[in-house]
Design an enzyme around this catalytic site. Structure first.
Site, PDB file in Angstrom:
ATOM      1  CE  LYS A  33      -3.785  -0.413   2.414  1.00  0.00           C
ATOM      2  NZ  LYS A  33      -4.402  -0.634   3.741  1.00  0.00           N
ATOM      3  NE  ARG A 102      -5.045   3.623   3.898  1.00  0.00           N
ATOM      4  CZ  ARG A 102      -5.074   3.982   2.614  1.00  0.00           C
ATOM      5  NH1 ARG A 102      -4.427   5.070   2.200  1.00  0.00           N
ATOM      6  NH2 ARG A 102      -5.727   3.247   1.745  1.00  0.00           N
ATOM      7  N   GLY A 111      -6.247 -10.652   8.565  1.00  0.00           N
ATOM      8  CA  GLY A 111      -5.845 -10.697   9.970  1.00  0.00           C
ATOM      9  C   GLY A 111      -5.012  -9.504  10.397  1.00  0.00           C
ATOM     10  CG  MET A 113      -5.438  -2.682  13.448  1.00  0.00           C
ATOM     11  SD  MET A 113      -4.597  -1.380  14.338  1.00  0.00           S
ATOM     12  CE  MET A 113      -4.681  -0.061  13.142  1.00  0.00           C
ATOM     13  NE  ARG A 346      -5.813  -4.264  -3.987  1.00  0.00           N
ATOM     14  CZ  ARG A 346      -6.413  -4.622  -2.882  1.00  0.00           C
ATOM     15  NH1 ARG A 346      -5.707  -4.926  -1.827  1.00  0.00           N
ATOM     16  NH2 ARG A 346      -7.716  -4.661  -2.818  1.00  0.00           N
ATOM     17  CG  HIS A 462     -11.990 -34.832   5.752  1.00  0.00           C
ATOM     18  ND1 HIS A 462     -12.996 -35.418   5.019  1.00  0.00           N
ATOM     19  CD2 HIS A 462     -11.070 -35.799   5.982  1.00  0.00           C
ATOM     20  CE1 HIS A 462     -12.700 -36.698   4.838  1.00  0.00           C
ATOM     21  NE2 HIS A 462     -11.535 -36.949   5.410  1.00  0.00           N
ATOM     22  NE  ARG A 587      -0.078 -45.348 -13.276  1.00  0.00           N
ATOM     23  CZ  ARG A 587      -0.314 -44.068 -13.545  1.00  0.00           C
ATOM     24  NH1 ARG A 587      -0.951 -43.738 -14.664  1.00  0.00           N
ATOM     25  NH2 ARG A 587       0.073 -43.131 -12.709  1.00  0.00           N
ATOM     26  NE  ARG A 642       4.485 -48.621 -13.461  1.00  0.00           N
ATOM     27  CZ  ARG A 642       3.754 -47.901 -12.592  1.00  0.00           C
ATOM     28  NH1 ARG A 642       4.323 -46.951 -11.879  1.00  0.00           N
ATOM     29  NH2 ARG A 642       2.474 -48.134 -12.478  1.00  0.00           N
ATOM     30  CD  GLU A 774       8.642 -46.418  -8.263  1.00  0.00           C
ATOM     31  OE1 GLU A 774       7.558 -45.831  -8.132  1.00  0.00           O
ATOM     32  OE2 GLU A 774       8.771 -47.441  -8.948  1.00  0.00           O
ATOM     33  CB  SER A 793      10.959 -42.115 -15.251  1.00  0.00           C
ATOM     34  OG  SER A 793       9.750 -41.413 -15.118  1.00  0.00           O
ATOM     35  N   GLY A 795       9.609 -41.271  -9.991  1.00  0.00           N
ATOM     36  CA  GLY A 795       8.228 -41.587  -9.614  1.00  0.00           C
ATOM     37  C   GLY A 795       7.935 -40.850  -8.319  1.00  0.00           C
ATOM     38  CB  THR A 796       7.472 -37.257  -7.641  1.00  0.00           C
ATOM     39  OG1 THR A 796       6.472 -37.043  -8.626  1.00  0.00           O
ATOM     40  CG2 THR A 796       8.825 -36.843  -8.174  1.00  0.00           C
ATOM     41  CG  ASN A 797       2.396 -40.055  -7.693  1.00  0.00           C
ATOM     42  OD1 ASN A 797       2.544 -38.843  -7.632  1.00  0.00           O
ATOM     43  ND2 ASN A 797       1.647 -40.643  -8.592  1.00  0.00           N
ATOM     44  CG  ASP A 798       5.271 -45.559  -5.165  1.00  0.00           C
ATOM     45  OD1 ASP A 798       4.596 -45.697  -4.124  1.00  0.00           O
ATOM     46  OD2 ASP A 798       5.060 -46.201  -6.202  1.00  0.00           O
ATOM     47  CB  CYS A 861       6.264 -40.695 -14.817  1.00  0.00           C
ATOM     48  SG  CYS A 861       6.917 -41.948 -13.716  1.00  0.00           S
ATOM     49  CE1 TYR A 881       9.466 -38.236 -19.128  1.00  0.00           C
ATOM     50  CE2 TYR A 881      11.704 -38.344 -19.990  1.00  0.00           C
ATOM     51  CZ  TYR A 881      10.626 -38.940 -19.351  1.00  0.00           C
ATOM     52  OH  TYR A 881      10.708 -40.232 -18.923  1.00  0.00           O
TER      53      TYR A 881
HETATM   54  P1  ADP Z   1      -7.717  -1.907   3.296  1.00  0.00           P
HETATM   55  O1  ADP Z   1      -6.342  -2.446   3.362  1.00  0.00           O
HETATM   56  O2  ADP Z   1      -8.701  -2.716   4.025  1.00  0.00           O
HETATM   57  O3  ADP Z   1      -8.118  -1.565   1.898  1.00  0.00           O
HETATM   58  P2  ADP Z   1      -7.389   0.940   3.707  1.00  0.00           P
HETATM   59  O4  ADP Z   1      -6.245   1.461   4.469  1.00  0.00           O
HETATM   60  O5  ADP Z   1      -7.319   1.104   2.248  1.00  0.00           O
HETATM   61  O6  ADP Z   1      -7.673  -0.532   4.140  1.00  0.00           O
HETATM   62  O7  ADP Z   1      -8.618   1.760   4.303  1.00  0.00           O
HETATM   63  C1  ADP Z   1      -9.909   1.343   4.486  1.00  0.00           C
HETATM   64  C2  ADP Z   1     -10.854   2.367   3.902  1.00  0.00           C
HETATM   65  O8  ADP Z   1     -10.590   3.668   4.400  1.00  0.00           O
HETATM   66  C3  ADP Z   1     -10.740   2.467   2.409  1.00  0.00           C
HETATM   67  O9  ADP Z   1     -12.003   2.618   1.859  1.00  0.00           O
HETATM   68  C4  ADP Z   1      -9.897   3.674   2.204  1.00  0.00           C
HETATM   69  O10 ADP Z   1     -10.155   4.262   0.965  1.00  0.00           O
HETATM   70  C5  ADP Z   1     -10.340   4.570   3.363  1.00  0.00           C
HETATM   71  N1  ADP Z   1      -9.295   5.504   3.765  1.00  0.00           N
HETATM   72  C6  ADP Z   1      -8.060   5.182   4.186  1.00  0.00           C
HETATM   73  N2  ADP Z   1      -7.348   6.291   4.470  1.00  0.00           N
HETATM   74  C7  ADP Z   1      -8.155   7.344   4.225  1.00  0.00           C
HETATM   75  C8  ADP Z   1      -7.987   8.749   4.313  1.00  0.00           C
HETATM   76  N3  ADP Z   1      -6.838   9.284   4.693  1.00  0.00           N
HETATM   77  N4  ADP Z   1      -9.036   9.533   3.984  1.00  0.00           N
HETATM   78  C9  ADP Z   1     -10.199   8.972   3.598  1.00  0.00           C
HETATM   79  N5  ADP Z   1     -10.422   7.670   3.489  1.00  0.00           N
HETATM   80  C10 ADP Z   1      -9.408   6.838   3.804  1.00  0.00           C
HETATM   81 MG    MG Z   2      -7.958  -0.266   0.764  1.00  0.00          MG
HETATM   82 MG    MG Z   3       5.481 -46.168  -8.150  1.00  0.00          MG
END
Ligand code: ADP
Ligand code: MG
Ligand code: MG
Length: 909
Positions: A33, A102, A111, A113, A346, A462, A587, A642, A774, A793, A795-798, A861, A881
């Site tokens: 970002k 951000r 995960g 923040m 991005r 699973h 085979r 084989r 293998e 050849s 035989g990466t399974n075995d 193979c 190959y």
């Molecule tokens: P994410 O990684 O989840 O995309 P962002 O950092 O891009 O998180 O931010 C979450 C939201 O907040 C996005 O919609 C982003 O456009 C908005 N945002 C982030 N920084 C600003 C800012 N300085 N002013 C206004 N909106 C912001």
């Molecule tokens: Mg964003």
């Molecule tokens: Mg075998």
């Protein structure tokens, strides 16, 4: 010199970069970002000013538990500069500067923040903001958002508590959307929110703006080690020590009324790749509102009516970004009172079909060359395009959506337990096995079903792991479907009840679930590979034309050859159409089944040489004919045959069934002599561990005449083809060799037989003799084995089974889920080669083999031969190959091309 005090910090390190100082290539240091915000800033695009705290600062914090001492000063200096630029001070009562904090690591990761917006607001500055904007409501709305986001993400308060209060406020006012709450309502909400923070976090919401900012920055660092982030990294093999960057960005406001708003957009359609206007816009909204579904967004095209000036500017910026990144970009933007601001960009995600189309579109636009186009697609995307799919034109009733766990389109009657799945499928019904989640007891049902649908679990559950292993369509974790296995029914979100026997259709490529039978159409890409559709034809679809061009390029640049695993003429012919350059594994065990099983039975039961020879004599012409057909189908290309590999008991009747039959006969005093002998043989040959028992070369050494019969059949078939002016190129492969002595004995016998056939037919035969590698011992003694082998050849399974000590059939269904969940490996070693373990044996054996015999031909193979990542590995270690099932040949061709061309130094995503 205060910088010298911290032992973790090398002198002169810079921890904070202004947006004007970075660029898109600094993702390691500034995160994705931050690097892209800097890039946009330097392109002259309107990005709100700000700065990025580097991943290096985060690393110091993670190592030492404290922020580096220099960081605070650097942040202060950059904040000063920002305040000057903006003419406001962070959180100042009468004219506050507000910022967002951000997270942003090198790779986007779940995960981490969530962003906190509006940092700098307090009881004091909220009125300053109101005065600044001339809008009381807006100021209180921003403040309540800050307390809510800060409370949840920085102080760890349960976010639902805030949502519930917001709902109550709306209800009390009898309104449905947040924009209908006025300043007084929001002010009351702020008081409530502050109370929630106090009770839940045990502290007051911080009124000092700098404290707010510092706490938020620290919370971003801490989120790097959150459980979800850690697990994700383990599974995706992202190193744990990369750290995250933190972006501090001055706020712009989309919630300042109807002339403001926020939106997301793509520079092209991520589904088709076509250029156009794709995105969503929401007036009078901030941040994530646009994707959170709190109010209805409008299509981006409507922005043209709402605010033509901003719209035109946005279109121009999107063009600039595409030309600059030379790829589809996705963006986030905000309009504050008619002024457009860019908040993120991005390189955007896209569908498999769009990836191929966009790559060739960009070549045509002159933005990228063919080598780059090849890096823009991958084998997994191609594989997705090769599955049959549901007819998009059909009228469908979608009833749910889960995770696309294993691709394909499956239709069948709903069954809710394994037993019924097996029973119904035996009577010819197609069934979809539906469970909350599956466990090893469901295995038979999963095998019997067309597809598997679960309401729980993710990509490593699973159901997902086992279905992928079986190549079976699977949708998992379709949470809005309530599965009641006791009552054998499933209820959809709108209350529709699907009973056992109702027909459902599941799409393992999209995760969508439909009621009723959705018609399935063949993949146009497969039609093209089959030669039934021509890329140059007028009606060829764009996708096929794109695939054709990229495949042609891959074929031009690749070094690895691609062969097929095929054991009959029909598969061999398809493999050829798909581009196979020979057969890497034929085979022979399938040639011993059906009616021929009887001869094998007699061979095993033979008491005398004569009896044995009779059975072999009966088998010889049948085998020969198999090979004649195969060599004809693959005329001019190598065919590796084989010799018989599996344990012999696989050709004998089932031990329990036979025991029952004999017992019943005995009780009738009617015992059959042959059955009794058979039962004895079955007992004699029964093995605790067939995988490690009497099989492969061991069979050839123990059962006289078996391998020589096969060699004779191959040699005679080759002679016959030559007499018919064909060009047979047979190679004889000995399986499961552990030591060179085994190979030498079989080899001597084989050479003698070949000489006999040459003498008898007068045809000169050149048949290469080689072995599979293998077993670990074979790999470890490859230098010796190469003295007796003209080719290896792998035989990466075995080899995977024996290196790990895993019996695949047992472990995949029982504990692989646990292993994947614990992150012991990110992908099953049977899907993608384990480079460090199995792979290193392959690498060393290849080297040792070539040291003995420089012209040793090397191939693989195992199923890994068609796996994208593994193909790259085999390219790297210098194999000649890869061989894989016919359907995976195009994938292997493509990846072999990508491997060859990425080695030349292109950016490999
Ligand atoms: P994410 O990684 O989840 O995309 P962002 O950092 O891009 O998180 O931010 C979450 C939201 O907040 C996005 O919609 C982003 O456009 C908005 N945002 C982030 N920084 C600003 C800012 N300085 N002013 C206004 N909106 C912001
Ligand atoms: Mg964003
Ligand atoms: Mg075998």
């Amino acid at each position: 010199m205060s910088e010298n005090k911290d032992p973790h910090v090398p002198q002169g390190v810079k921890f904070v970069y202004d947006f004007t100082e970075g660029n898109k290539d600094l993702k390691d240091l500034l995160g994705g970002k931050g690097a892209n915000l800097a890039e946009m800033t330097n392109l002259g695009l309107p990005v709100p000013p700000g700065f990025t705290i580097t991943t290096e600062a985060c690393k110091v914090y993670l190592d030492s538990g404290e922020e580096p001492e220099a960081l605070r000063d650097e942040v202060s200096a950059h904040l000063d500069a920002l305040e000057q630029k903006m003419g406001k001070k962070l959180g100042q009562a009468d004219n506050p500067l507000l910022v967002s904090v951000r997270s942003g690591a090198k790779f986007s990761m779940p995960g981490m923040m969530d962003t906190v917006l509006n940092i700098g607001l307090s009881d004091k500055s909220v009125s300053g903001l109101a005065a600044q904007a001339g809008d009381e409501r807006f100021a209180w709305d921003s403040y309540r958002r800050l307390i809510q986001m800060f409370g949840k993400t920085v102080l760890g308060v349960d976010g639902d508590l805030f949502e519930e209060e917001l709902e109550k406020a709306k209800k009390a006012k009898k309104v449905t959307v947040d924009t209908e709450l006025d300043a007084a309502d929001l002010k009351k909400l702020v008081t409530k929110f502050k109370k929630i923070v106090k009770t839940e976090a045990g502290r007051d919401f911080p009124q000092d703006p700098r404290e707010q900012m510092d706490l938020a920055i620290k919370a971003v660092f801490d989120s790097w080690n959150g459980d979800r982030a850690k697990l994700y990294r383990r599974q995706e093999r992202i190193p744990h020590d990369l750290g995250t960057a933190v972006n501090v960005c001055s706020m712009v406001f989309g919630n300042l009324g109807p002339d403001s708003g926020t939106g997301v957009a793509f520079t092209r359609d991520p589904a088709s790749g076509h250029q156009g206007v794709y995105g969503d816009y929401l007036q009078n909204a901030q941040g994530e509102d646009v994707v959170a579904g709190i109010r209805n967004t409008v299509p981006l095209a409507e922005l043209e009516q709402i605010d033509k000036k901003s719209y035109d500017q946005l279109m121009q910026i999107m063009e600039t970004l595409e030309n600059h990144y030379k790829d589809l970009c996705d963006i986030e933007f905000t309009i504050e009172r008619g002024q457009l601001w860019m908040l993120q960009t991005r390189v955007g995600k896209r569908t498999a079909a769009a990836a191929f189309r966009i790559a060739t579109q960009l070549v045509d636009q002159g933005l990228i060359d063919e080598a780059e186009a090849l890096q823009r697609v991958n084998g997994q995307q191609l594989a997705q395009l090769m599955f049959p799919r549901f007819d998009e034109a059909a009228k469908v009733e979608k009833i749910g959506r889960g995770i696309a766990a294993s691709p394909g389109a499956a239709v069948g009657k709903a069954v809710f337990d394994s037993y019924t799945a097996v029973k119904w499928s035996r009577s010819g019904e197609k069934v979809i096995l539906i469970r909350r989640e599956t466990n090893p007891d469901d295995l038979d049902g999963m095998i019997a079903a067309e597809g598997i649908l679960t309401s729980r679990g993710g990509k490593t559950s699973h159901a997902a792991v086992v279905a992928r292993g079986m190549g079976k369509t699977c949708v998992c974790g379709a949470e809005e479907l309530e599965v009641d296995t006791k009552r054998r029914r499933m209820t959809t979100a709108d209350g529709t009840v699907i009973e056992e026997g109702d027909v459902v259709s599941i799409d393992g490529s999209t995760g969508k679930v439909y009621l009723g039978e959705v018609p399935v159409v063949p993949s146009p890409v497969v039609e093209y590979f089959e030669g039934r559709m021509h890329a140059g034809a007028d009606d060829a679809d764009e996708l096929v034309a794109a695939v054709h061009r990229i495949m042609a390029y891959a074929d031009r640049v690749r070094r690895l050859r691609v062969r097929a695993n095929a054991d009959n003429a029909e598969d061999a012919l398809r493999a050829r159409r798909f581009g196979a350059q020979g057969i890497g594994l034929c085979r022979t065990e399938h040639m011993f089944l059906g009616e021929r099983r009887e001869y094998v039975e007699r061979l095993i039961l033979a008491d005398t040489d004569e009896e044995r020879e009779d059975s072999l004599k009966a088998l010889l012409p049948l085998q020969r004919q198999d090979f004649v057909e195969l060599f004809e189908a693959m005329d001019g290309l190598p065919v590796t045959v084989r010799l018989l590999d599996p344990p012999l008991h696989e050709f004998l009747p089932d031990i329990t069934e036979l025991s029952v039959r004999v017992a019943l006969a005995e009780s009738r005093k009617d015992a059959n002599e042959n059955d009794l002998r058979l039962l004895q043989a079955v007992h004699r040959l029964h093995e605790q561990n067939p995988m490690l028992g009497l099989r492969g070369v061991r069979l050839g050494l123990v059962i006289p005449g078996l391998f020589t019969m096969q060699v004779r059949a191959i040699a005679e078939a080759a002679a016959e083809r030559k007499n018919a002016k064909g060009d047979p190129r047979a190679e004889i492969m000995i399986p499961l060799v552990g030591t060179v002595q085994e190979l030498e004995i079989v080899r001597d016998e084989a050479e003698q037989v070949i000489a006999e056939v040459q003498a008898a037919t007068g045809v000169e035969l050149k048949l290469a003799l080689g072995t599979m590698i293998e077993l670990p011992r074979a790999a470890l003694t490859a230098g010796q084995i190469a003295e007796a082998a003209e080719f290896f050849s792998f035989g990466t399974n075995d080899l995977t089974q024996t290196v790990w000590g895993f019996s695949r059939d047992d472990v995949e269904a029982s504990f692989f889920t646990a292993y994947l969940e614990k992150g012991i490996f990110g992908v099953s070693p049977f899907e993608t080669i384990d480079k460090d373990g199995v792979g290193s044996l392959v690498r060393n054996a290849a080297q040792a083999g070539r040291a003995t015999r420089p012209d040793l031909k090397l191939g693989v193979c195992g199923e890994h031969g068609g796996d994208p990542e593994s193909v790259h590995f085999f390219h790297e270690v210098g194999l000649d190959y890869v061989s894989c099932s016919p359907f995976r040949i195009p994938v292997a061709r493509l990846e072999a091309g990508r491997a060859a061309s990425s080695a030349k130094g292109s950016d490999n995503r």
